[in-house]
Design an enzyme around this catalytic site. Sequence first.
Site, PDB file in Angstrom:
ATOM      1  CG  HIS A   1     -10.818 105.575   7.728  1.00  0.00           C
ATOM      2  ND1 HIS A   1     -10.688 104.202   7.743  1.00  0.00           N
ATOM      3  CD2 HIS A   1     -12.142 105.828   7.912  1.00  0.00           C
ATOM      4  CE1 HIS A   1     -11.883 103.656   7.930  1.00  0.00           C
ATOM      5  NE2 HIS A   1     -12.766 104.624   8.037  1.00  0.00           N
TER       6      HIS A   1
ATOM      7  CD  GLU B   1      -5.418 104.395   8.238  1.00  0.00           C
ATOM      8  OE1 GLU B   1      -6.278 105.206   8.653  1.00  0.00           O
ATOM      9  OE2 GLU B   1      -5.492 103.173   8.468  1.00  0.00           O
TER      10      GLU B   1
ATOM     11  CB  CYS C   1     -10.010  99.510   7.334  1.00  0.00           C
ATOM     12  SG  CYS C   1     -10.170 100.983   6.287  1.00  0.00           S
TER      13      CYS C   1
ATOM     14  CB  CYS D   1      -6.736 102.653   4.983  1.00  0.00           C
ATOM     15  SG  CYS D   1      -7.895 103.893   5.645  1.00  0.00           S
TER      16      CYS D   1
END
Length: 156
Positions: free
Chosen positions: A51, A53, A81, A84
């Site tokens: 992801h 992040e 999410c 993260c």
Amino acid sequence: MHETYMKLALEEARKAETIGEVPIGAVVVRQGEVIATGHNLRETSQNPLTHAEMIAINRASEVLGSWRLEGCTLYVTLEPCVMCSGAIVMSRIPHVVYGANDKKGGTVESLMHLLDEPRFNHRALVTSGVLEAECSTMLKSFFKALRQKRKNQPGD
């Protein structure tokens, strides 16, 4: 000031979009300097950990030579999410700024408040809604185009 860095996160999101990834971008800032960036690479890498992040946090740790990202601010175009958010807590990022809410997967304010969970040994200040319209529009346009593309593909 937040808008300046969120615009950089949007640039990262555009990089993801150009390679067919969900357009989410992230930027880590420390003392007014961008020290790391990232954009989604989950489809490209076939790795659920990539992801925006997570990539930006990993790069920031490499730049600082530390897993503790104290004094840093994470800018991300979509509400983080659970994975993260966990990385934000574990890396001690004190401030998270995000654009669009994620009503189905966001764990900063939408589904739960993981960054403000008093049972953790670290909590982060959250600023939400920065350039929200731009962040949200980018995501909505991406998924609309994806649905249209799938609709236009002939069946097997």
